[in-house]
Design an enzyme around this catalytic site. Structure first.
Site, PDB file in Angstrom:
ATOM      1  N   ASP A 105      14.240  32.802  40.033  1.00  0.00           N
ATOM      2  CA  ASP A 105      14.132  32.767  38.539  1.00  0.00           C
ATOM      3  C   ASP A 105      12.265  30.810  38.384  1.00  0.00           C
ATOM      4  OD1 ASP A 105      13.110  32.320  36.119  1.00  0.00           O
ATOM      5  OD2 ASP A 105      15.118  30.823  35.018  1.00  0.00           O
ATOM      6  N   ASP A 110       6.898  35.790  34.237  1.00  0.00           N
ATOM      7  CA  ASP A 110       8.328  35.189  34.333  1.00  0.00           C
ATOM      8  C   ASP A 110       9.215  36.070  35.173  1.00  0.00           C
ATOM      9  OD1 ASP A 110      10.605  34.210  33.894  1.00  0.00           O
ATOM     10  OD2 ASP A 110      10.773  35.113  32.396  1.00  0.00           O
TER      11      ASP A 110
END
Length: 501
Positions: free
Chosen positions: A115, A325
């Site tokens: 992440d 992201d």
């Protein structure tokens, strides 16, 4: 015993030895150096060979993204290492990418989501009563036990890392705790520990293994979706740019240069690779990272579709810019840009057709070769860098009660009063992305993520890192079980012959 019986026993003994060697080899494939990415997919394949996603699965992926966006609004030179990746951007399956890390002494394996939109590394801890024990992602879950590691230690109040990480009032000799809340109502709580993280670099036939002591969260209570077993993992590996993240910790210890890269394979097998080190690949184009940001914000200036130029309002995102992201599945633009983008795509289509809405998404009743009908979309960044998104990359073929066709993966989050520009895995997959924190820039190039990656070592040599996928229960684990069954049969025959002959 006669000559035949003795020869037969020798043959069975060879079978037994072969089995032992084989089990050793099988076990060796799991010990590795690469941060490998794994893809988990259960798509429905149509006659045209393209994979069709259930509309319900697509809606779930969109809702996961929207929940994450609320959280994003609230959040705040060494030898290289490489990790294989698992997972996929396919919203019909995982909608995420994960890797395998090794923590502790002796090291134990854990599967964590990669992440770039968060900072902390945390894993489920042995004391956790609400952590999932199984998952549909095809891997075996494990709980981290600090008491089982010779190199584990707790992080206490007054520690520099605790001062950075904890929002709770921390006094005296108390253990430093963390508490994370997410927009979908899920949460993670626990305390911080330090332990050994194994860093491995596999190039050619050689493997270099080093260890670094890093601080991370030991999760004792999980709430909401983090208790669910459908896409459960052992934790999250945050690769944000704050001082809390693993990449920043490694850089401060001289274990990393502050450069890392990922390549998310969007193919049928999925997976990819995550590299901590300086990737050397021709064709990389760069844009700067906007300063004083909580996330990897860049300046996306406009979108081009068949000559039409769509301006991007960067002011809508937190502190400006567009967020890159890997934890988001689709791609999102502010409402004004999104509507213009949709219109430009429809104006450039080589086919007249109507479209139908589905849960805030726009779908077209077309299931043929989308590259022959739909236009490419070009993202234009500050500094002249561009990213060309082909139709098959941004269109998702779906089927369900609402119809059958292709849904546009570009979305707008404004339906939930959230206005963000976010580039998720929809556009990041099948590209090599390089994050250079010392130079504060991000680069990319189109790439076959199942191919090798060239990485610069401390000696100045460029070495090739071999991409591979994390074995899941759908393939390697089943193979292991088969060989174990055959091994048991061999052992049974061997001991039966010894007993009777």
């Amino acid at each position: 015993m006669g000559w035949f019986s003795q020869s037969y026993i020798r043959l069975v003994k060879h079978c037994y030895v072969f089995y032992i060697v084989l089990c050793t080899c099988i076990g060796g494939t799991y010990g590795g150096v690469l941060f490998r990415l794994q893809r988990h997919s259960v798509p429905v394949t149509a006659r045209d060979g393209r994979k069709h996603v259930s509309l319900d699965h697509l809606v779930q992926a969109k809702r996961r993204d929207e929940s994450r966006h609320r959280w994003l609004l609230d959040a705040a030179s060494a030898d290289p290492a490489s990790f294989a990746l698992g997972g996929t951007a396919d919203p019909n399956s995982a909608g995420l990418y994960f890797t395998e890390i090794e923590l502790g002494t002796p090291p134990s394996k854990y599967y964590v989501q990669v992440d770039t939109g968060s900072d902390l590394l945390w894993v489920n801890c042995a004391a956790c009563k609400t952590c999932p024990t199984s998952t549909e992602l095809g891997v075996s879950l494990a709980l981290y036990n600090p008491a089982a590691s010779l190199s584990s230690s707790k992080v206490f109040c007054g520690d520099a890392y605790c001062d950075l990480a904890s929002t709770e009032e921390c006094r005296g000799s108390d253990v430093c705790v963390y508490q994370l809340g997410y927009g979908d109502g899920s949460s993670s709580q626990g305390y911080f520990v330090r332990d050994s993280l194994q860093l491995s670099f596999k190039a050619g036939n050689s493997t270099t293994v080093t260890n670094a002591t890093v601080a991370f969260g030991c999760g004792t209570t999980q709430g909401g979706e983090l208790q669910s077993s459908d896409q459960a993992l052992d934790g999250i590996l945050g690769f944000g740019q704050s001082d809390l993240s693993i990449i920043s910790q490694l850089k401060s210890q001289g274990k990393a240069s502050g450069v890392f890269a990922h390549c998310l394979d969007g193919g049928a097998e999925g997976g990819g690779i995550l590299v901590i080190g300086e990737v050397q690949e021709p064709g990389l184009v760069y844009t700067r990272i906007l300063q004083n940001q909580s996330h990897y914000n860049v300046n996306l200036k406009s979108i081009s579709v068949n000559g039409a130029i769509i301006p991007i309002d960067s002011s809508v995102s937190l502190n400006g810019g567009t967020i890159i992201d890997s934890g988001t599945t689709l791609a999102y633009f502010s409402d004004s840009s999104y509507q213009l983008l949709l219109q430009a795509i429809f104006d450039a289509m080589l086919l007249e057709t109507t479209n139908f809405p589905w849960e805030g998404m726009t779908c077209v009743p077309f299931v043929g070769s989308v590259d022959d009908v739909f236009p490419s979309v070009t993202l234009n960044f500050e500094g002249g860098a561009a990213m060309v998104i082909k139709p098959h990359e941004y269109l998702i073929q779906v089927e369900g009660e609402a119809g059958r066709g292709s849904c546009i993966g570009f979305q707008t989050p404004s339906t939930n009063n959230i206005n963000l520009n976010i580039l998720g895995d929809l556009v990041l997959k099948d590209r090599l992305l390089v994050y250079n924190l010392p130079l504060q820039q991000i680069g990319w190039t189109d790439y076959d993520c199942s191919a090798n990656v060239s990485v610069l070592t401390t000696t100045g040599q460029a070495k090739m890192v071999f991409a591979s996928s994390i074995p899941t229960s759908g393939n390697a684990v089943h193979t292991q079980k088969l060989w174990l069954v055959l091994g048991v049969i061999c052992l049974h025959i061997f001991y039966s012959l010894v007993y009777f002959l």
